[in-house]
Design a protein around this motif. Structure first.
Motif, short mmCIF file in Angstrom:
data_model
loop_
_atom_site.label_atom_id
_atom_site.label_comp_id
_atom_site.label_asym_id
_atom_site.label_seq_id
_atom_site.Cartn_x
_atom_site.Cartn_y
_atom_site.Cartn_z
N ASP A 102 -5.86 44.54 -0.68
CA ASP A 102 -4.56 45.20 -0.74
C ASP A 102 -4.22 45.88 0.58
OD1 ASP A 102 -3.81 44.50 -3.31
OD2 ASP A 102 -4.91 46.15 -4.22
N SER A 113 -1.04 44.85 2.80
CA SER A 113 0.02 45.83 3.08
C SER A 113 0.35 45.89 4.56
CB SER A 113 -0.40 47.21 2.57
OG SER A 113 -1.48 47.72 3.34
N ASN A 142 3.03 38.76 0.88
CA ASN A 142 2.12 39.63 0.15
C ASN A 142 1.11 38.81 -0.66
OD1 ASN A 142 1.22 42.24 -0.64
ND2 ASN A 142 2.37 42.08 -2.55
N ALA A 163 -3.07 39.92 -1.65
CA ALA A 163 -2.91 41.14 -2.44
C ALA A 163 -3.33 40.89 -3.88
CB ALA A 163 -1.45 41.60 -2.40
N SER A 189 -0.83 47.22 -2.70
CA SER A 189 -0.41 46.68 -1.40
C SER A 189 1.06 46.97 -1.15
CB SER A 189 -0.68 45.18 -1.35
OG SER A 189 0.12 44.50 -2.31
#
Length: 859
Positions: free
Chosen positions: A38, A42, A334, A339, A344
């Motif tokens: 995550d 991010s 993402n 993720a 995230s």
């Protein structure tokens, strides 16, 4: 080698934890845990969101901080409250045109208030749980809206790319382009060109180094590269200007005509909601391509997602931010970045806040021309060729074109309204466009109805039906999914009259096995002089049942005496077999997989003789001359019915193509070598047709090494013929999950009786040895380990058989000349998921089978 773990001795000094037997252990205190996946995801999303948020704010004419506010609120609020954990929200390109119009008409502070009201409207819609109904909007309208917005964005930003200032409307921007091109600003144009070049080239960097560099998002590289170049060369260009946050404008009470404000709120609500909900569905599809992720994340809660989007718009509007919606580019990044939870998305929002507070001096080095080029590229990508091909294939290109042109020339709300009106008109046109024909063949009158049968078509239907003489045999073929009451009564009255005068009437659907209603009089077409398809009248198979090799079963009453179908073995109204529960192959429970002795094993581990049953599956049990003990039809009858369905339905569609292939000969481009397992349907999983694949099937998809065939040269002959005569360009070895041959290899003993099956399976021994060799890396699936030893052997076997292929003289020669490619494939039957052996795999590297996913999210 066994590992011994010492047991923990009783320690009287250790505090004993006492809880009731069979009760859950005490719940430990919850701690905020952020997984590394995550965190890295991010960062990747943040690096994409930062330049895009500034660029979208620039394109709308809003304060640049508004883009950062919307990105932070979208990450934190929607990330925490939304129903799609991996969808990333923020200022979306799809809202650029709408927001720009509102700012131009009402001013920025009133636009913020409109955003707040739109968020409240979204909250209301979420509370009444209408999110699912928003997906009823035709995809052609949604894609057309996005394409129109993309054209509008691209044309407006082109002026900034050329060093000018865009106008308020698309027509004004188009009319001003010639003058703008004549007076282009060289510095702005060069910075924009550099940005676009980096955007185009960066994702296509070759080699191992390129694979590492591509982990840095292309938008960040493009903007950073252009900004650095502009600073080092001293180019005089307008740059990002972020005023002090103390002077940031917040929402104010809306001022303007009430009807105009209501229309603006409805427009923002519609565009935000539809884009976010469609994005959530698309994220679900991306997650579904990764089985290891789908078990953790689950499907979206669309009503909760709508509530989260509404709350974010309220907060963003109050804080002076742009409208918020789910963003496809960031959501896709993402998921692809790995993720695994909503953390995230929220962390990306935190990073945006940090950047907005601490990175202002760096952000103010970005030239506006570079941001404009970035947003222009996003606008161009919104006109998706994939979407155009899709709507063309579904005959909705007119709806798409009207929506796109309406958005471009009139505005988003007007364009969507025009698109809806066109979609309704197209639907009505299809509803009224019914073709009814009549012809006579060998004394049988055929009335064919193509399209929906409504009261509007009743006069033409009556004229065609009355061309059938009284007392004649008639077949009425209905090719449509709808018949209203007026058409039904007209058809039923004619049928009753026809049969009263001694005629016969058969009502059939176009697809195999479909019969409509309960015919009166003699039933069925004859396969031969003495065989009647007496069960056809009550078949209600779904359109997908024919390619499942589904056969409607003859009930006991028909099998014994030839009456009408009874209850046992009949097909339910939903097309499922009422006699067989889902997941059960037969009364015997046969799975159709081979055990160590080459027999079929049921779920309980028992084996039985393989006997064909009427359901088209392998089962155990005696059969008589008519059917099995469960009233099933004999397999010969199934074969005849299948051939009859082909001649009636499929042959007319493929006859022209097959005639061409008969004249020109076969010219397949691929040799596809796979297992003989009946669940692996090569044409279905490769979307291929006649003449596309040269297929070789055997037990275990084995390729014997040259000189080891022991009298069975069939595989080697097929390879030689495909490579030297047909000159195929690629060979694919395809294994599959649950392979009985691999299971038999794992459980075989050296002193087993050498049956023909055992002698054949010895060609799989090298795969077993390869898997047992600890010095070799194991073949594996991307994202997860093999489920068990059998799946590991299935994967290893594909890699081993590719090595056997290279040992064949014709294959080796074609590989050296660059005329042939080899591919490994694994098909997971239960997941309906295909995996391809990664191209980078080779000696000394892991052999990774990567999943083949659905189309990625578009911008």
């Amino acid at each position: 080698m066994s590992a011994f773990v010492p047991t923990r001795a009783d320690d009287p000094s250790r505090e004993k934890r006492i809880h009731e037997p069979h009760s859950p252990p005490p719940t430990p205190p919850r701690r905020l845990r952020v997984e590394g996946a995550d965190l890295s995801a991010s960062i990747a999303v943040f690096l994409i969101a930062l330049p895009l948020s500034l660029g979208i704010a620039l394109a709308t004419g809003a304060p640049l901080q508004a883009g950062l506010v919307a990105a932070a609120v979208g990450g934190l609020v929607v990330g925490y409250l939304g129903g799609t954990p991996l969808q990333v929200s923020g200022p979306a390109a799809g809202l650029t045109v709408v927001t720009a119009e509102l700012i131009h008409q009402y001013g920025w502070r009133t636009t913020c208030a409109i955003t707040v009201l739109a968020g409240i409207a979204q909250l209301g819609l979420g509370f009444v749980r209408v999110a699912r109904s928003a997906l009823a909007v035709s995809p052609a309208i949604v894609h057309g809206m996005l394409a129109g917005i993309g054209v509008t964005i691209a044309v407006a930003q082109l002026h900034i790319v050329l060093g000018g200032t865009p106008h308020s409307s698309v027509l004004d921007n188009m009319r001003g382009l010639p003058a703008q091109l004549a007076s282009a600003h060289s510095a702005a144009l060069s910075v924009s060109a550099l940005t676009l070049a980096l955007l185009l080239v960066w994702p296509r960097l070759p080699g191992r180094a390129g694979r590492l560099l591509r982990k840095v998002p292309a938008p960040l590289v493009a903007v950073a590269g252009a900004s650095t170049t502009a600073s080092l060369t001293g180019l005089s260009l307008p740059k990002v200007d972020l005023p002090s946050w103390s002077s940031h404008a917040l929402a104010a009470f809306p001022e303007g005509p009430v009807l105009g404000l209501v229309a603006a709120v409805l427009t923002i609500t519609l565009v935000c909601s539809v884009q976010s909900l469609l994005g959530a569905v698309a994220v679900d599809k991306l997650v579904a391509t990764r089985p290891e992720l789908s078990a953790r994340v689950g499907r979206s809660d669309l009503d909760r997602e709508l509530l989260g989007q509404g709350a974010a718009n309220v907060v963003s509007g109050v804080l002076g931010g742009l409208p918020v919606a789910g963003v496809a580019v960031r959501s896709s990044a993402n998921v692809q970045a790995g993720a695994v939870s909503r953390n995230s998305t929220m962390l990306h929002g935190v990073l945006v806040v940090v950047a907005a507070l601490l990175m202002v001096p760096i952000l103010e080095l970005i030239p506006l021309a570079s941001l404009a080029a970035l947003v222009m590229a996003v606008g161009i990508q919104m006109v998706s060729l994939h979407h155009i091909r899709t709507v063309t294939r579904h005959r909705e290109v007119l709806v798409y074109a009207v929506t796109t042109l309406g958005v471009v020339f009139f505005g988003v709300l007007e364009g969507v309204t025009l698109g809806i009106a066109m979609a309704v008109a197209v639907a009505l046109h299809r509803l009224t466009r019914t073709r009814i024909t009549h012809d006579e063949t060998e004394g049988v009158h055929h009335v064919r109805v193509r399209g929906q049968l409504t009261f509007l078509a009743v006069p033409r239907l009556s004229r065609a039906l009355h061309l059938v003489p009284q007392g004649a045999h008639a077949v009425v073929e209905l090719d449509g999914s709808f018949m209203d009451h007026a058409a039904y009564e007209s058809l039923q009255d004619w049928q009753n009259t026809q049969t009263a005068h001694g005629g016969t009437v058969e009502l059939i659907g176009r697809r195999s096995g479909v019969r409509i209603g309960e015919p009166t009089g003699p039933v069925g077409l004859h396969l031969d002089a003495g065989t009647a398809m007496a069960d056809a009248a009550d078949c209600r198979c779904h359109p997908w049942t024919p390619w499942r090799n589904h056969q409607c079963e003859i009930p006991e009453s028909v099998a014994a005496g030839g009456g009408h179908p009874g209850e046992k073995g009949a097909t339910g109204s939903d097309g499922s077999d009422t006699a067989d529960a889902p997941g059960a192959d037969d009364a015997s429970g046969s799975t159709g997989e081979l055990d160590a002795a080459g027999r079929t094993a049921d779920a309980g581990g028992t084996t039985g003789a393989v006997v064909p049953t009427g359901s088209g599956r392998l089962g155990a049990g005696p059969v008589d001359g008519v059917g099995g003990t469960d009233g099933s039809r004999p397999s010969a009858h199934q074969l005849a019915r299948g051939i009859s369905a082909f001649q009636r339905n499929t042959a007319p569609l493929v006859r022209g193509e097959l005639a061409r292939l008969a004249r020109e000969g076969q010219q397949p481009s691929q040799l596809f070598l796979t297992c003989a397992d009946s669940r692996v349907v090569t044409s279905m999983i490769t979307s291929s047709g006649p003449g596309d694949l040269f297929v070789v099937r055997n037990v275990g998809n084995l390729v014997p090494l040259p000189g080891q065939e022991s009298g069975d040269d069939s595989v080697a002959a097929a390879i030689e013929y495909a490579v030297d005569v047909l000159e195929v360009r690629s060979i694919t070895v395809c294994g599959h999950s649950g392979c009985g041959a691999m299971q038999a290899l794992l459980s075989s003993e050296p002193d087993d009786t050498q049956t023909p099956l055992k002698r054949w399976l010895r060609h799989g021994q090298p795969s077993l040895e390869r898997m047992s060799d600890e010095s070799r890396p194991w073949a594996r699936l991307a994202g997860r380990a093999p489920a068990d030893a059998a799946e590991q052997l299935c994967l290893t076997n594909v890699v081993q058989q590719l090595e056997h292929l290279r040992a064949h003289e014709s294959v080796g020669r074609a590989l050296r000349e660059g005329m042939l490619e080899l591919h490994g494939m694994y098909f997971h039957v239960g997941e309906a998921q295909a995996y391809l052996l990664a191209e980078e795999s080779g000696e000394g590297e892991d052999d990774v089978f990567d999943h083949v996913g659905v189309a990625n999210l578009s911008a």
